[in-house]
Design a protein around this motif. Structure first.
Motif, PDB file in Angstrom:
ATOM      1  N   THR A 225     113.503  89.859   0.926  1.00  9.88           N
ATOM      2  CA  THR A 225     113.130  90.302  -0.469  1.00  9.88           C
ATOM      3  C   THR A 225     113.290  88.967  -1.149  1.00  9.88           C
ATOM      4  OG1 THR A 225     113.882  92.399  -0.259  1.00  9.88           O
ATOM      5  CG2 THR A 225     113.545  91.336  -2.276  1.00  9.88           C
ATOM      6  N   VAL A 226     114.312  88.225  -0.984  1.00  9.33           N
ATOM      7  CA  VAL A 226     114.607  86.947  -1.835  1.00  9.33           C
ATOM      8  C   VAL A 226     113.611  85.924  -1.085  1.00  9.33           C
ATOM      9  CG1 VAL A 226     116.205  85.062  -2.239  1.00  9.33           C
ATOM     10  CG2 VAL A 226     117.028  87.402  -2.022  1.00  9.33           C
ATOM     11  N   SER A 227     113.315  85.822   0.208  1.00  6.58           N
ATOM     12  CA  SER A 227     112.624  84.799   0.648  1.00  6.58           C
ATOM     13  C   SER A 227     111.145  85.102   0.414  1.00  6.58           C
ATOM     14  CB  SER A 227     112.537  84.927   2.478  1.00  6.58           C
ATOM     15  OG  SER A 227     114.025  84.661   2.650  1.00  6.58           O
ATOM     16  N   ASN A 228     110.657  86.279   0.319  1.00  5.43           N
ATOM     17  CA  ASN A 228     109.256  86.402   0.032  1.00  5.43           C
ATOM     18  C   ASN A 228     108.795  86.800  -1.371  1.00  5.43           C
ATOM     19  OD1 ASN A 228     108.004  86.656   3.084  1.00  5.43           O
ATOM     20  ND2 ASN A 228     109.849  87.797   3.169  1.00  5.43           N
ATOM     21  N   TRP A 229     109.758  87.295  -2.154  1.00  3.78           N
ATOM     22  CA  TRP A 229     109.448  87.768  -3.484  1.00  3.78           C
ATOM     23  C   TRP A 229     109.955  87.041  -4.703  1.00  3.78           C
ATOM     24  CZ3 TRP A 229     105.097  90.503  -3.719  1.00  3.78           C
ATOM     25  CH2 TRP A 229     104.839  91.070  -2.532  1.00  3.78           C
ATOM     26  N   ALA A 231     110.075  83.701  -5.610  1.00  2.00           N
ATOM     27  CA  ALA A 231     108.868  82.902  -6.429  1.00  2.00           C
ATOM     28  C   ALA A 231     108.096  83.788  -7.508  1.00  2.00           C
ATOM     29  CB  ALA A 231     108.281  81.914  -5.694  1.00  2.00           C
ATOM     30  N   LYS A 232     107.571  84.836  -6.528  1.00  2.00           N
ATOM     31  CA  LYS A 232     106.610  85.724  -7.593  1.00  2.00           C
ATOM     32  C   LYS A 232     107.021  86.487  -8.577  1.00  2.00           C
ATOM     33  CE  LYS A 232     103.305  89.587  -6.752  1.00  2.00           C
ATOM     34  NZ  LYS A 232     102.015  88.977  -7.470  1.00  2.00           N
ATOM     35  N   TYR A 233     108.527  86.804  -8.264  1.00  2.21           N
ATOM     36  CA  TYR A 233     109.073  87.888  -9.301  1.00  2.21           C
ATOM     37  C   TYR A 233     109.352  86.767 -10.419  1.00  2.21           C
ATOM     38  CZ  TYR A 233     112.312  91.129 -11.161  1.00  2.21           C
ATOM     39  OH  TYR A 233     113.078  91.990 -12.098  1.00  2.21           O
ATOM     40  N   LEU A 234     109.923  85.759 -10.221  1.00  2.00           N
ATOM     41  CA  LEU A 234     110.265  84.764 -11.441  1.00  2.00           C
ATOM     42  C   LEU A 234     109.115  84.360 -12.054  1.00  2.00           C
ATOM     43  CD1 LEU A 234     113.275  84.094 -11.380  1.00  2.00           C
ATOM     44  CD2 LEU A 234     112.559  81.471 -11.391  1.00  2.00           C
ATOM     45  N   GLN A 235     108.009  84.151 -11.667  1.00  2.00           N
ATOM     46  CA  GLN A 235     106.627  83.735 -12.098  1.00  2.00           C
ATOM     47  C   GLN A 235     105.808  84.947 -12.759  1.00  2.00           C
ATOM     48  OE1 GLN A 235     104.193  81.183  -9.860  1.00  2.00           O
ATOM     49  NE2 GLN A 235     102.635  81.030 -11.734  1.00  2.00           N
ATOM     50  N   ASP A 236     105.771  85.966 -12.309  1.00  2.00           N
ATOM     51  CA  ASP A 236     104.955  86.991 -12.714  1.00  2.00           C
ATOM     52  C   ASP A 236     105.552  87.996 -13.434  1.00  2.00           C
ATOM     53  OD1 ASP A 236     103.167  85.907 -11.085  1.00  2.00           O
ATOM     54  OD2 ASP A 236     102.774  87.395  -9.885  1.00  2.00           O
ATOM     55  N   VAL A 237     106.920  88.243 -13.129  1.00  2.00           N
ATOM     56  CA  VAL A 237     107.616  89.346 -14.046  1.00  2.00           C
ATOM     57  C   VAL A 237     108.567  88.863 -15.268  1.00  2.00           C
ATOM     58  CG1 VAL A 237     109.500  91.147 -13.909  1.00  2.00           C
ATOM     59  CG2 VAL A 237     107.706  90.799 -12.060  1.00  2.00           C
ATOM     60  N   VAL A 289     121.109  92.429 -11.556  1.00  2.00           N
ATOM     61  CA  VAL A 289     120.875  91.195 -12.540  1.00  2.00           C
ATOM     62  C   VAL A 289     119.471  90.848 -12.548  1.00  2.00           C
ATOM     63  CG1 VAL A 289     121.288  89.115 -13.065  1.00  2.00           C
ATOM     64  CG2 VAL A 289     123.159  90.494 -12.780  1.00  2.00           C
ATOM     65  N   VAL A 290     118.873  90.522 -11.263  1.00  2.00           N
ATOM     66  CA  VAL A 290     117.435  90.531 -11.004  1.00  2.00           C
ATOM     67  C   VAL A 290     116.585  91.577 -11.670  1.00  2.00           C
ATOM     68  CG1 VAL A 290     115.546  90.100  -9.600  1.00  2.00           C
ATOM     69  CG2 VAL A 290     117.767  88.936  -8.914  1.00  2.00           C
ATOM     70  N   ALA A 291     116.927  92.689 -11.417  1.00  2.00           N
ATOM     71  CA  ALA A 291     116.024  93.797 -11.889  1.00  2.00           C
ATOM     72  C   ALA A 291     116.213  94.176 -13.220  1.00  2.00           C
ATOM     73  CB  ALA A 291     116.737  95.106 -11.406  1.00  2.00           C
ATOM     74  N   GLY A 355     106.404  97.314  -5.600  1.00  2.00           N
ATOM     75  CA  GLY A 355     105.969  96.850  -6.692  1.00  2.00           C
ATOM     76  C   GLY A 355     104.614  97.080  -7.362  1.00  2.00           C
ATOM     77  N   ASP A 356     103.651  97.194  -6.214  1.00  2.00           N
ATOM     78  CA  ASP A 356     102.323  97.428  -6.559  1.00  2.00           C
ATOM     79  C   ASP A 356     102.062  98.995  -7.035  1.00  2.00           C
ATOM     80  OD1 ASP A 356     101.414  94.784  -5.767  1.00  2.00           O
ATOM     81  OD2 ASP A 356     100.920  95.528  -3.940  1.00  2.00           O
ATOM     82  N   ALA A 357     102.957  99.638  -6.395  1.00  2.00           N
ATOM     83  CA  ALA A 357     102.619 101.250  -6.730  1.00  2.00           C
ATOM     84  C   ALA A 357     103.545 101.546  -8.047  1.00  2.00           C
ATOM     85  CB  ALA A 357     103.260 102.336  -5.582  1.00  2.00           C
ATOM     86  N   TRP A 358     104.576 100.792  -8.185  1.00  2.00           N
ATOM     87  CA  TRP A 358     105.427 101.230  -9.354  1.00  2.00           C
ATOM     88  C   TRP A 358     105.841  99.974 -10.062  1.00  2.00           C
ATOM     89  CZ3 TRP A 358     111.551 101.977  -8.228  1.00  2.00           C
ATOM     90  CH2 TRP A 358     112.109 102.573  -9.366  1.00  2.00           C
ATOM     91  N   SER A 359     106.834  99.051  -9.930  1.00  4.07           N
ATOM     92  CA  SER A 359     106.938  98.085 -10.686  1.00  4.07           C
ATOM     93  C   SER A 359     107.922  97.038  -9.783  1.00  4.07           C
ATOM     94  CB  SER A 359     107.453  98.303 -12.090  1.00  4.07           C
ATOM     95  OG  SER A 359     109.113  98.505 -11.849  1.00  4.07           O
ATOM     96  N   TYR A 360     107.901  95.700  -9.932  1.00  2.00           N
ATOM     97  CA  TYR A 360     108.367  94.932  -9.175  1.00  2.00           C
ATOM     98  C   TYR A 360     110.015  94.822  -9.868  1.00  2.00           C
ATOM     99  CZ  TYR A 360     104.875  93.084  -6.360  1.00  2.00           C
ATOM    100  OH  TYR A 360     103.789  93.005  -5.678  1.00  2.00           O
ATOM    101  N   ARG A 361     110.288  95.344 -10.885  1.00  2.00           N
ATOM    102  CA  ARG A 361     111.652  95.499 -11.446  1.00  2.00           C
ATOM    103  C   ARG A 361     112.389  96.517 -10.770  1.00  2.00           C
ATOM    104  NH1 ARG A 361     113.593  92.649 -15.641  1.00  2.00           N
ATOM    105  NH2 ARG A 361     111.893  91.729 -17.200  1.00  2.00           N
TER     106      ARG A 361
END
Length: 401
Positions: A225-229, A231-237, A289-291, A355-361
């Motif tokens: 989860t950390v490896s793949n998401w 960067a996207k989480y920080l930028q998009d969310v 904390v991330v969520a 993330g796509d169906a619900w939310s990334y948080r």
């Protein structure tokens, strides 16, 4: 076995972990460049990416069979050069079939490499009589940081894959091969006869091993989860810049290194069960904390907590399997290692779909709950050796770490 021989064996195995960390990071951090070089479509890319861990699982299963006849150090001595040459093949090819062949070889060899390295680490830890497994995985984390830095330099200077990979392979291949001369296994007396190894294989109870298999999967779901998401989480969310979005994974890797560097001391001082419980709670808190993070810097704090928490779980899971089945630890570790790849395969698609169906948080709460489930199985990290044949435990004090 002399203390000097054990020290040399420990250093040579740490070098192998470091080399593997460099190699794996060089591959996974240049996936966009690999896709561009071979013209792999977005639809086909997941197939290529999934094939590597699937084949690695096959390689781990085959290693279980091979080490019934030859020692793990022999498997490691030859698997590591294959991994390095396969990486070079990925960088040197031009046709899609060459990429498939090189990545296939990489996957099979990585499975054998991961299994045999951890078999030897558990054996050496038993010989030392104290926790040293986290130190080996710290060497892997250090290699991962070095490999990611090399990959960043290659991308920054727009170097071809071959030019990026060749210097690393030229340096690391002979170093690993020379270092393999000092490989030792601290439990040679337990491996005296091939028949005994085969007997040990039958003594591994999957019922007893299952809690550790689940923990391994949960840990790698969190890691992927950390490896793949991240960067996207920080930028998009969380609305960070593209440049800042690259920082969380680097921070995660650094904190993983730091946590593993001191983790053995924690295991010796407080015991494996307490360290795993502490790491689990810290990792789950990191996901929380991330969520709920309101900004990028709070999100990075969460990823930092994740690195410090998750880093202790995987090495201690291998060590616990070795303690649980001391006469068949190679078999137990080979089977446990498969769930490394199960977690890797499940984690990224699971978070992406949620993330796509619900939310990334909300998606970040799922690996949080799975990692937190490790608390249910924490007692397995202090389990006494299982009685062969019956699947019960016998009274015996387990080694620390």
């Amino acid at each position: 076995m002399t203390d000097a021989r054990l020290r040399h064996g420990r250093a040579s195995l740490a070098l192998s972990f470091f080399v593997q960390g460099v190699t794996f990071a060089l591959l996974v951090t240049r996936i966009p460049a690999i896709q561009d070089r071979y013209g792999i479509s977005d639809g086909l890319l997941p197939v290529f990416l999934a094939a590597v861990p699937i084949l690695a699982g096959v390689g781990s299963v085959l290693t279980e069979k091979v080490v019934a006849r030859v020692r793990p150090r022999v498997v490691l001595r030859w698997a590591q050069p294959v991994v390095l040459l396969a990486l070079l093949g990925v960088g040197a090819g031009s046709e899609l079939w060459t990429a498939a062949l090189a990545l296939g070889a990489f996957g099979l060899a990585v499975g054998a490499l991961d299994a045999s390295m951890n078999m030897m680490g558990v054996s050496l830890q038993r010989a030392y009589g104290r926790s040293i497994m986290l130190g080996f995985h710290a060497a892997y984390s250090l290699g991962g940081i070095a490999g990611a830095s090399m990959a960043w330099a290659g991308a920054h200077w727009d170097l071809s894959l071959l030019v990026s990979y060749l210097p690393a392979v030229v340096v690391l291949l002979p170093a690993a091969f020379i270092g393999s001369r000092w490989y030792v296994e601290g439990a040679d007396e337990e491996r005296g006869q091939a028949g005994e190894a085969a007997k040990g294989a039958g003594a591994v109870s999957f019922r007893l091993l299952l809690p550790l298999c689940l923990v391994m999967s949960f840990a790698y779901i969190g890691d992927s989860t950390v490896s793949n998401w991240s960067a996207k989480y920080l930028q998009d969310v969380l609305g960070s810049s593209e440049q800042l979005a690259t920082v969380p994974y680097n921070v995660y890797m650094v904190t993983t290194l730091l946590g593993r560097a001191v983790g053995d001391l924690g295991v010796r001082r407080f015991g494996a069960v307490a360290v795993v419980r502490g790491g689990t709670v810290l990792a789950a808190a990191g996901f929380a904390v991330v969520a709920v993070a309101g900004g990028a810097w709070t999100g990075m704090l969460g990823f930092t907590m994740l690195g410090l928490g998750l880093c202790v779980i995987v090495p201690q899971t291998f060590a616990a399997a070795g303690r649980m089945f001391p006469g068949a630890s190679d078999t137990a570790i080979a089977r446990l290692n498969i769930f490394n790849y199960v977690g890797f395969l499940v984690g990224s698609p699971l978070v992406g779909a949620l993330g796509d169906a619900w939310s990334y948080r909300g998606a970040m709460l799922v690996p949080m709950v799975l990692v937190l489930a490790t608390l249910l199985y924490a007692k397995s990290f202090g389990a006494e050796p299982a009685r062969y044949g019956g699947g019960h435990e016998r009274p015996r004090t387990a080694d620390v770490g």
